[in-house]
Design an enzyme around this catalytic site. Sequence first.
Site, short mmCIF file in Angstrom:
data_model
loop_
_atom_site.label_atom_id
_atom_site.label_comp_id
_atom_site.label_asym_id
_atom_site.label_seq_id
_atom_site.Cartn_x
_atom_site.Cartn_y
_atom_site.Cartn_z
N ASP A 247 0.88 -1.17 0.00
CA ASP A 247 0.00 0.00 0.00
C ASP A 247 0.92 1.22 0.00
O ASP A 247 1.53 1.55 1.01
CB ASP A 247 -0.89 -0.03 1.25
N LYS B 153 2.69 11.35 -3.47
CA LYS B 153 1.64 10.68 -4.24
C LYS B 153 0.70 11.70 -4.90
O LYS B 153 0.09 11.41 -5.93
CB LYS B 153 0.86 9.76 -3.31
N GLU C 201 -7.39 0.52 -4.28
CA GLU C 201 -7.35 0.46 -2.82
C GLU C 201 -8.68 -0.01 -2.19
O GLU C 201 -8.67 -0.91 -1.36
CB GLU C 201 -6.91 1.81 -2.25
N ASP D 203 -13.36 5.13 1.36
CA ASP D 203 -11.92 5.11 1.63
C ASP D 203 -11.35 6.52 1.55
O ASP D 203 -11.11 7.05 0.46
CB ASP D 203 -11.24 4.17 0.61
#
Lengths: 217, 616
Positions: free
Chosen positions: B21, B82, B180, B202
Amino acid sequence: MAAALVSQPDRCADCSQPLTGTLSPHLCAQCGQPQPVQPSEDFFLTLGAPRRFSQDLGQLERRFYELSRALHPDRFPGKNAVSLERMSHLNRAYSTLKNRAELRSYLLELEGVKVGSQNQIPMELAESWFELQDTLMEDPEAARTKLQEFEKEMFRFKQVEETALMTLEKSYDQSFAREDLEKIARHIQAQSYLKSLDRDIGRIREKVFGHGHSDHK
Amino acid sequence: MAIQIINDSQARDSSPIVGIDLGTTNSLVAYVQNGTPSVLKSREGKHLIPSVVTFEGGIPVVGDIAKRHKVRDARHTVFSVKRLLGRGLEDLKQASSELPYEIVSSEGGVAIRVEGKTYTPIEISAIILRELKAAAEAALGKPVKRAVITVPAYFNDSQRQATRAAGRLAGLDVMRIVNEPTAAALAYGLDRKREGLIAVYDLGGGTFDVSILKLHNGIFEVLATNGNTALGGDDLDRVIVNSAIREIRERFGIEANQDIDLNAALIEAAEAVKIALSEKTEAQLEVEVKLDGGKRREKFTQRWTRDEFQFLARAVVEKTREPCLQALKDAGLSPNDLSDVVLVGGPTRLPVVQDVAREIFGREPNTSVHPDEVVAVGAAIQADILAGNNKDFLLLDVVPLSLGLETYGGLMSPLIPRNTRIPTVAKEVFTTFVDKQTGVDIHVLQGERDRVDDNRSLAKFKLKGIQPMPAGLPRVEVSFLIDADGILQVAAKDLHTGYEQSIEVRPSYGLTDAQVEDMLRSSQEHADQDIEFKKWVEARNEAEPVLRSSELKLSDAYRLLPQADALKIEQAIGKLKAALSQKNVADIREASHLLSQATVKLADLIVKEAIIRASS
């Protein structure tokens, strides 16, 4: 004898064993390798579904899941191009047969029935449409009511069309008469204009009710 | 036959596949051993490895150590990279003003400048992945070369390609890119053996995803997904930071976000306030403000109550509502159809986030999964599936954004609508508009808008080598294939000649495979240099204390030792100094060793003398 020569390939592309079992033509039961999709394999064949409008959605889903388990690229280590091709084909087959409108166009295409496009308003709606246009120019206030009336009329028209299509589809599923397919094609052609009509209505609505007006009630 | 051999060797490859992850704030690596997934510990013994990279003398350091540098050494410390991955400078106007490090434009996207050296977001991500790889290798006791990496479901093609490139650059064979929320659903399903329709909400450090899934007998079928790749926990810190910046401006008349160190300190302090407020009803933000060009320092404090924070945070969290409603609509469902709503991601610990999720779905959300670890665990389960160890589970995912082509008039014509099951293929036949035209321009787009400019440009390329013919006669069939990673591949075939054209799709904001290979080669060369450098630093760090203490004791040596022995020490000191200045690791080690040996007797005498003095 000649017929046997033109039948579709029935041997595994990898190990040349005959393709048999519940997973043919997708996978070779002997060596487990996925098989290339042949041009003759339509979406009905892929999912083992009857070539008609009415489909058993539960059965489709069960078969889709079963085949996915066997064919998905996750099941093959490394890059397996054939598995990728098989799974793409299966995904397209499933979403086409599950969706009424897509299935309709697909079956017509498969049977070689052409659907033209229409660039004029269906007869049934023509009169009130032109009335609406006139009111819009003369009295924008009154156009509001006219627009709402027209929308109601269009909704009813769509319902009538859909009922007609469903009757024709039922008829085709029993008789497999080409005549039914051609009638269906004409209905779809009439409907094709409705999309651009929907856009026009949206523009008119903005004009008479102002921006940001929503049609949710 | 050659192909058969390659397949066999891949099938037989029993080296571990780990699940990673790669998060905005933290990263994790997990692995399934004998059917049981577990998160592997970092080399510092923790599950969460902060996605922070700092540079010490040009050498990258990752994780907790780097995170401590976030404030101390803000100029050399990169975090939340990211947010930059697979994006262009125009997308990042906002982000770049909020991030304290320097972001510059670079060929194929953006880069980060640290000490005059520039690094692409892909390179920074690769540095983090290398650390995760090393952590997994240390934990498993064997080399790790294969991984499944997760990405936000709403990542577009460029962002996915950039993630895959980062994996390659870190020396990992990226077996699959997994969404994810889908990974989270896998972990949720493994634990509970539940069936039915679920929503995964999420909210991560920098991205928001919502996915609606159908769980049935080991099949995890995604029905619809939506999200916002520029919305996350970072934005909640931001509301606190912005309020502090305003107050600092009023009180001291300075712009806090133009002071790199102060900005970094504020971001860190804000995060602490946010976390404190999910347990306590009050918290205090505290930073030091430099005034008069650094001559004067003053403490700045700001009190926060939970209510004040929730009021401001709510406006941010409300942005998750629209994607949730759209995903439900695309799946053809209403909230009542769902059997569960699963919360994933650190920020979902906040009461205000749980409140909004509860309102959107009209039910109590499920907070039973570990919000930080569930995605990595899911990635490990998917890795186990790919390793062939788990034949019961299967993920069926979708493409998050529509894929289309530019058509006449600057409009986007969708070819593959969003939420189409992947892998999928769409074919389009192109022809020419002018007689004897031999090339056709193709512009591939991703997004939901009508105007070309409002969508992400994925690739522009020219179909070449079309046979000169009258306009409209040539027929070139272009296939757009979206693979199981959600990544686009393009192939073209001339329908007249049957000739297949190979097309290199150059990602608009990423790297081509060839560029990645080049960088991989040069990073391997650099890796050797890096190791040399590290050895030198280690040797120096060991030698310097020996040198310093010996120099201090030199006068004692002449007093306590025979002249010859004292001279030996002095010579050894000279030798070590020379070795240090020449940066020769072997010489430093040797000279350091000689010096310690030479001073053993002296140290002994000094201790004895001290004891005698103390007792007399």
